[in-house]
Scaffold this active site. Structure first.
Site, short mmCIF file in Angstrom:
data_model
loop_
_atom_site.label_atom_id
_atom_site.label_comp_id
_atom_site.label_asym_id
_atom_site.label_seq_id
_atom_site.Cartn_x
_atom_site.Cartn_y
_atom_site.Cartn_z
N THR A 70 -24.08 34.63 -37.17
CA THR A 70 -22.63 34.72 -37.27
C THR A 70 -22.10 35.38 -36.01
OG1 THR A 70 -22.76 34.86 -39.67
CG2 THR A 70 -20.70 35.58 -38.65
N TYR A 71 -21.19 34.67 -35.33
CA TYR A 71 -20.64 35.12 -34.06
C TYR A 71 -19.25 35.72 -34.23
CZ TYR A 71 -24.53 32.92 -31.82
OH TYR A 71 -25.80 32.62 -31.44
N TYR A 72 -18.98 36.73 -33.40
CA TYR A 72 -17.71 37.45 -33.47
C TYR A 72 -17.01 37.42 -32.12
CZ TYR A 72 -19.37 39.11 -37.92
OH TYR A 72 -19.82 39.16 -39.22
#
Length: 189
Positions: free
Chosen positions: A33-35
């Site tokens: 999961t990228y932010y």
């Protein structure tokens, strides 16, 4: 540490060559999961921040990873800082409270193979993208990156890789979904 990494497009034939020639370390299932930073545009700074959930052999691990800008024109070589997480949901909650935005989660099945001391090949089947092969080695800051890139590239070419890719899985998925330049928001491994 600096992660020297090359990625190429793969097919069943390349996967089978790797499986015959090298020793399987393990098969893993990843959710990355990228932010996006609230005040800094990662598309301009060429950075990435992700939380990775990794499952293998009945085990579960989670890591937060920061990846700095690419250091080489040909590869995905970059500084990488990774820390283990005991509660990834709470870490994600902290990021969101600080204004970080979740961009996308990339799902993949990864097979890791031992090549030689310090060199690993991974075979990735990425949801919505297909098959890829990656090769990586860690080097100390200041070590010869160009020489290592050439060496790793020669291994992939010997295995049949003809097309290389510097964009991250995240970028590729966002571009495929029609987000165009949004695909440049974050950079993956």
């Amino acid at each position: 540490m600096i992660e020297v990494e090359l990625k190429g497009y793969a097919n069943d034939e390349i996967f089978e060559r790797v499986r015959r020639e090298f020793t399987l370390v393990r098969k893993e299932y990843h959710e990355d999961t990228y932010y996006q930073h609230p005040c800094r545009d990662f598309s301009k700074t060429d950075e990435a921040l992700r939380i990775r959930l990794r499952r293998f052999n009945g085990h579960f691990e989670a890591f937060m990873t920061y990846k700095g800008p690419k250091l080489n024109e040909e590869s995905k070589t970059r500084e990488e800082i990774e820390v283990p997480l005991t509660d990834p949901d709470e870490h994600a909650r902290i990021l969101e409270k600080l204004g970080f935005l979740e961009v996308l989660t990339v799902h993949k099945v990864r097979e890791k193979y031992y090549v030689e001391k310090g060199v690993v090949i991974t075979l990735d089947e990425v949801e919505d993208l297909g098959k890829f092969i990656e090769i990586e080695a860690l080097v100390e800051e200041g070590e010869e990156i160009e020489g290592k890139v050439k060496y790793l590239k020669s291994i992939l070419e010997r295995l049949g890789v003809r097309e290389f890719e510097r964009r991250s899985y995240l970028e590729l998925i966002l571009e495929r979904a029609g987000h165009g330049e949004a695909g440049r928001t974050l950079r993956d491994s």
